[in-house]
Write an enzyme that holds these catalytic residues in place. Structure first.
Site, PDB file in Angstrom:
ATOM      1  N   ASP A  35       9.912   3.574  -5.444  1.00  0.00           N
ATOM      2  CA  ASP A  35       9.128   2.430  -4.967  1.00  0.00           C
ATOM      3  C   ASP A  35       9.045   1.409  -6.101  1.00  0.00           C
ATOM      4  O   ASP A  35       8.760   1.771  -7.245  1.00  0.00           O
ATOM      5  CB  ASP A  35       7.722   2.907  -4.539  1.00  0.00           C
ATOM      6  CG  ASP A  35       6.978   1.868  -3.731  1.00  0.00           C
ATOM      7  OD1 ASP A  35       6.837   0.722  -4.207  1.00  0.00           O
ATOM      8  OD2 ASP A  35       6.526   2.191  -2.618  1.00  0.00           O
ATOM      9  N   ILE A  36       9.300   0.143  -5.794  1.00  0.00           N
ATOM     10  CA  ILE A  36       9.279  -0.873  -6.861  1.00  0.00           C
ATOM     11  C   ILE A  36       7.861  -1.269  -7.264  1.00  0.00           C
ATOM     12  O   ILE A  36       7.682  -1.975  -8.257  1.00  0.00           O
ATOM     13  CB  ILE A  36      10.080  -2.157  -6.514  1.00  0.00           C
ATOM     14  CG1 ILE A  36       9.772  -2.625  -5.113  1.00  0.00           C
ATOM     15  CG2 ILE A  36      11.565  -1.977  -6.756  1.00  0.00           C
ATOM     16  CD1 ILE A  36      10.233  -4.052  -4.860  1.00  0.00           C
ATOM     17  N   HIS A  98       9.238   5.593   6.788  1.00  0.00           N
ATOM     18  CA  HIS A  98       9.456   6.137   5.446  1.00  0.00           C
ATOM     19  C   HIS A  98       8.293   7.030   5.055  1.00  0.00           C
ATOM     20  O   HIS A  98       7.181   6.880   5.568  1.00  0.00           O
ATOM     21  CB  HIS A  98       9.642   5.026   4.409  1.00  0.00           C
ATOM     22  CG  HIS A  98       8.526   4.024   4.389  1.00  0.00           C
ATOM     23  ND1 HIS A  98       8.435   2.997   5.302  1.00  0.00           N
ATOM     24  CD2 HIS A  98       7.443   3.897   3.581  1.00  0.00           C
ATOM     25  CE1 HIS A  98       7.357   2.273   5.052  1.00  0.00           C
ATOM     26  NE2 HIS A  98       6.730   2.803   4.017  1.00  0.00           N
ATOM     27  N   HIS A 100       6.177   8.366   1.612  1.00  0.00           N
ATOM     28  CA  HIS A 100       5.922   8.203   0.175  1.00  0.00           C
ATOM     29  C   HIS A 100       5.748   9.584  -0.450  1.00  0.00           C
ATOM     30  O   HIS A 100       4.990  10.416   0.081  1.00  0.00           O
ATOM     31  CB  HIS A 100       4.601   7.454  -0.057  1.00  0.00           C
ATOM     32  CG  HIS A 100       4.555   6.045   0.434  1.00  0.00           C
ATOM     33  ND1 HIS A 100       4.599   4.963  -0.413  1.00  0.00           N
ATOM     34  CD2 HIS A 100       4.460   5.529   1.684  1.00  0.00           C
ATOM     35  CE1 HIS A 100       4.521   3.838   0.288  1.00  0.00           C
ATOM     36  NE2 HIS A 100       4.434   4.158   1.573  1.00  0.00           N
TER      37      HIS A 100
HETATM   38  P1  AMP Z   1       4.090   0.845   3.511  1.00  0.00           P
HETATM   39  O1  AMP Z   1       4.925   0.152   4.546  1.00  0.00           O
HETATM   40  O2  AMP Z   1       2.658   0.399   3.527  1.00  0.00           O
HETATM   41  O3  AMP Z   1       4.217   2.339   3.554  1.00  0.00           O
HETATM   42  O4  AMP Z   1       4.617   0.383   2.078  1.00  0.00           O
HETATM   43  C1  AMP Z   1       5.967   0.041   1.844  1.00  0.00           C
HETATM   44  C2  AMP Z   1       6.320   0.338   0.424  1.00  0.00           C
HETATM   45  O5  AMP Z   1       7.652  -0.124   0.192  1.00  0.00           O
HETATM   46  C3  AMP Z   1       5.428  -0.327  -0.649  1.00  0.00           C
HETATM   47  O6  AMP Z   1       4.891   0.687  -1.484  1.00  0.00           O
HETATM   48  C4  AMP Z   1       6.403  -1.241  -1.398  1.00  0.00           C
HETATM   49  O7  AMP Z   1       6.122  -1.310  -2.778  1.00  0.00           O
HETATM   50  C5  AMP Z   1       7.724  -0.592  -1.130  1.00  0.00           C
HETATM   51  N1  AMP Z   1       8.881  -1.501  -1.220  1.00  0.00           N
HETATM   52  C6  AMP Z   1       9.015  -2.716  -0.632  1.00  0.00           C
HETATM   53  N2  AMP Z   1      10.208  -3.267  -0.924  1.00  0.00           N
HETATM   54  C7  AMP Z   1      10.844  -2.377  -1.725  1.00  0.00           C
HETATM   55  C8  AMP Z   1      12.114  -2.363  -2.380  1.00  0.00           C
HETATM   56  N3  AMP Z   1      12.971  -3.385  -2.261  1.00  0.00           N
HETATM   57  N4  AMP Z   1      12.439  -1.285  -3.140  1.00  0.00           N
HETATM   58  C9  AMP Z   1      11.573  -0.258  -3.265  1.00  0.00           C
HETATM   59  N5  AMP Z   1      10.357  -0.207  -2.678  1.00  0.00           N
HETATM   60  C10 AMP Z   1       9.993  -1.257  -1.923  1.00  0.00           C
END
Ligand code: AMP
Length: 131
Positions: A35-36, A98, A100
């Site tokens: 995660d970025i 996804h 986490h």
């Molecule tokens: P959520 O949809 O609330 O589960 O969160 C989406 C997650 O994706 C967040 O923690 C973001 O930091 C992460 N995220 C968004 N864009 C990217 C990316 N390009 N690369 C890695 N992680 C990402």
């Protein structure tokens, strides 16, 4: 074909190689990357290659493939990082299913994210990458 050019989520762009990621693991049906905006160091996202919004919209086959990768990586992270791996499904930001995975970290604070350097992200990839 698991994906096609019509798929538009940011995770599909990563899967199609249009934007980069810190890759940890890949197989036919799933991809895992850092995660970025990590909540803790070693925050991994596990994503099905097929683009659906909600995790419960996946076919049984894709759901099982996703969870097989989640299980394999969670165990691996526990071994490498020496901490229990937490599993979380949120999905409020990116409409592409996804999971986490985060190592349990006593310093974790709700809503807080870290700002690791490029070198720290690469170091974590080297630690966690699974063939
Ligand atoms: P959520 O949809 O609330 O589960 O969160 C989406 C997650 O994706 C967040 O923690 C973001 O930091 C992460 N995220 C968004 N864009 C990217 C990316 N390009 N690369 C890695 N992680 C990402």
């Amino acid at each position: 074909m698991l994906y096609n050019k019509d798929m538009s989520s940011i995770f599909s762009k990563i899967i199609m190689g249009e934007i980069p990621c810190y890759k940890i693991y890949e197989d036919d049906k799933t991809l895992a990357f850092l995660d970025i905006n990590p909540e803790v160091m070693g925050h991994v996202l596990v994503v099905p290659k097929v683009e659906v919004d909600k995790i419960y919209d996946l076919s049984d086959e894709d759901y099982q493939a996703l969870m097989a990768t989640v299980k394999k990586l969670a165990k691996h992270m526990e071994e490498v990082l020496g901490a229990r791996t937490l599993m979380k499904v949120v999905g409020t930001d990116v409409p592409h299913a996804h999971v986490h995975l985060t190592p349990l970290d006593e310093k974790w604070e709700y809503g807080k994210t870290l700002k690791p350097t490029e070198a720290e992200m690469q170091e974590m990839v080297e630690k966690l990458a699974l063939k």
